[in-house]
Design an enzyme around this catalytic site. Structure first.
Site, PDB file in Angstrom:
ATOM      1  N   SER A 180       0.405  -8.916   8.033  1.00  0.00           N
ATOM      2  CA  SER A 180      -0.704  -7.970   8.081  1.00  0.00           C
ATOM      3  C   SER A 180      -0.371  -6.812   9.007  1.00  0.00           C
ATOM      4  O   SER A 180      -0.185  -7.000  10.217  1.00  0.00           O
ATOM      5  CB  SER A 180      -1.985  -8.668   8.565  1.00  0.00           C
ATOM      6  OG  SER A 180      -2.982  -7.733   8.879  1.00  0.00           O
ATOM      7  N   SER A 181      -0.327  -5.610   8.462  1.00  0.00           N
ATOM      8  CA  SER A 181       0.029  -4.424   9.242  1.00  0.00           C
ATOM      9  C   SER A 181      -0.998  -4.124  10.326  1.00  0.00           C
ATOM     10  O   SER A 181      -0.652  -3.907  11.489  1.00  0.00           O
ATOM     11  CB  SER A 181       0.178  -3.218   8.316  1.00  0.00           C
ATOM     12  OG  SER A 181       0.419  -2.039   9.043  1.00  0.00           O
ATOM     13  N   SER A 237      -8.137  -8.619   7.802  1.00  0.00           N
ATOM     14  CA  SER A 237      -7.958  -9.581   6.714  1.00  0.00           C
ATOM     15  C   SER A 237      -8.149 -11.027   7.162  1.00  0.00           C
ATOM     16  O   SER A 237      -7.851 -11.951   6.424  1.00  0.00           O
ATOM     17  CB  SER A 237      -6.555  -9.424   6.110  1.00  0.00           C
ATOM     18  OG  SER A 237      -5.554  -9.526   7.105  1.00  0.00           O
ATOM     19  N   GLU A 267       0.824  -1.211   0.000  1.00  0.00           N
ATOM     20  CA  GLU A 267       0.000   0.000   0.000  1.00  0.00           C
ATOM     21  C   GLU A 267       0.855   1.257   0.000  1.00  0.00           C
ATOM     22  O   GLU A 267       0.574   2.210  -0.740  1.00  0.00           O
ATOM     23  CB  GLU A 267      -0.938   0.009   1.211  1.00  0.00           C
ATOM     24  CG  GLU A 267      -1.834   1.231   1.235  1.00  0.00           C
ATOM     25  CD  GLU A 267      -2.564   1.420   2.546  1.00  0.00           C
ATOM     26  OE1 GLU A 267      -2.740   2.584   2.950  1.00  0.00           O
ATOM     27  OE2 GLU A 267      -2.967   0.415   3.167  1.00  0.00           O
ATOM     28  N   CYS A 297      -7.744   4.188   8.099  1.00  0.00           N
ATOM     29  CA  CYS A 297      -8.922   3.421   7.686  1.00  0.00           C
ATOM     30  C   CYS A 297      -9.903   3.309   8.855  1.00  0.00           C
ATOM     31  O   CYS A 297      -9.516   3.009   9.984  1.00  0.00           O
ATOM     32  CB  CYS A 297      -8.466   2.039   7.227  1.00  0.00           C
ATOM     33  SG  CYS A 297      -9.742   0.788   7.190  1.00  0.00           S
TER      34      CYS A 297
END
Length: 409
Positions: free
Chosen positions: A317-318, A382, A184, A288
């Site tokens: 996954s951040s 996610s 991203e 987000c």
């Protein structure tokens, strides 16, 4: 006009057709949904059987952007049943979801850099853009090849792109809070260069990075040292003297909000110290909403006593990693990929976010015996609910409680 020329005029394709999405919804539900998770959620998010309590965060798991990306990928295969379908990198950061796409014949393309795989794409091929988006150079390449494009980029990510494009038009350098090597952030950085390619960006990850930048703004750091430190996190031709004159902060959407806010505060203070006011500083909240909801839900969850926290999700996954960081400040926290990481009452295989490796820890003093325990479970945006269900079942199983007992409960 040739077929190839005609196809190059229509690279984007809409696969959200009603008859397709009805089938996709059923398939996605079969792969990822969980009746047990929904029942516990409807029961105040908590279930106690015997001396074992499992507590779920109020918000966890798939967000709208992730659900949309998965739906579009599944739909692409149904709309193009005989076509070659490619995906730039991973659709999201979850091994289970990406494995399902591989099983559907969707081939992953390199995302760190383009290689010959991109030259071999044809006008009959379909390319899926992941939820993270992709750098402009990748998008230009696949459009040059005339491929059909199924773009699953998250709407929140595109909001950041609009902001950094605006900075570039105004001659403002984007300071991006994120991981320089993350998909991203790479996509956002490419947009920060603007449509003419003359915009600039600087990527910072930590508060230590921020303080270093602030020291440069205040004239306390050597230019050569600055460029050496950030050589992999700046735009081509970046000159800190010229390009830190006017700055705007943005971020990778999945970062820890409190840290982004602190970065904003520190950079603004440094600009005021140098210029006398904040006229050359801009900021825009680009965290987000789903990421923030999951962080807030975990903070709320931590107000109640728990003995252990399990955070489920992909190790890369951040947003999941930041949930681990929050949990570690309060109680023993284990970042697990799925239920298979719970090997026994004595061993938990988990990811150490500080040393960036999978390790095995003993935690027998809590899980062994008959003493009551409360185990919290959360997951990043996610992680599908079926993996949460598997984790819940495994926790109760290790405590001697069967699935049948759970169903009755």
């Amino acid at each position: 006009m040739s077929d190839a020329a005609e196809k190059s005029k229509r690279p984007r394709v809409n696969v959200r057709r009603p008859e397709v999405m009805e089938l996709v919804a059923a398939e996605v539900a079969r792969h990822y949904q969980s009746s047990i998770v929904e029942k516990i959620r409807n029961h105040s998010g908590e279930l106690t059987v015997g001396g074992t309590t499992v507590r779920l965060a109020q918000q966890f798991g798939f967000c709208y952007g992730v659900e949309r990306a998965i739906d579009l990928a599944y739909a692409a295969r149904r709309v193009f049943p005989e076509s070659r379908i490619f995906l730039i990198g991973e659709i999201i950061h979850n091994p289970e979801v990406n494995r399902q796409l591989v099983d559907m014949g969707i081939v992953s393309l390199p995302w760190q850099e383009m290689n010959g795989s991109y030259d071999n794409l044809t006008a009959d091929d379909v390319v899926i853009v992941p939820a993270f988006g992709a750098p402009t150079s990748f998008m230009e390449k696949i459009e040059q090849q005339g491929c059909y494009v199924v773009d699953t980029t998250c709407g929140d990510v595109m909001k950041v792109w609009r902001r950094v494009r605006g900075y570039a038009k105004e001659g403002v350098t984007s300071i991006i809070h994120g991981k320089a090597g993350h998909e991203e952030t790479r996509a956002t950085a490419s947009r920060a260069q603007g449509e003419d390619g003359k915009g600039h960006y600087l990527i910072i990850l930590t508060l230590a990075d921020t303080d270093y930048v602030c020291d440069y703004i205040r004239g306390k750091v050597d230019k050569a040292a600055f460029l050496a430190k950030f050589q992999d996190a700046i735009s081509p031709g970046f000159d800190p003297d010229a390009h830190l004159a006017h700055v705007g902060v943005a971020n990778q959407t999945t970062m820890l909000k409190s840290e982004t806010e602190e970065i904003q505060r520190r950079v603004r203070t440094a600009m005021v110290d140098r210029d006398g006011d904040a006229a050359n500083f801009q900021v825009f909240d680009t965290i987000c909403g789903a990421t923030q909801e999951r962080q807030d839900a975990l903070f709320q969850m931590l107000d109640k006593k728990m003995d252990l926290l399990l955070v489920v999700g992909g190790y890369n996954s951040s947003n999941t990693t930041h949930l681990v960081e929050i949990g570690e400040e309060h109680l023993p926290t284990f970042f697990i990929r799925d239920a298979s990481c719970l090997k026994s009452l004595e061993q938990i295989v988990h990811y150490d976010i500080h040393h960036k490796e999978e390790v095995t820890s003993a935690y027998s003093q809590l899980l062994l015996g008959d003493q009551p325990v409360t185990i919290g479970i959360t997951a990043g945006a996610s992680c599908p609910n079926n993996l949460i269900e598997d984790t819940i079942l495994k926790v109760f199983e290790l405590r001697g409680i069967t699935r049948e007992q759970l169903v009755v409960a």
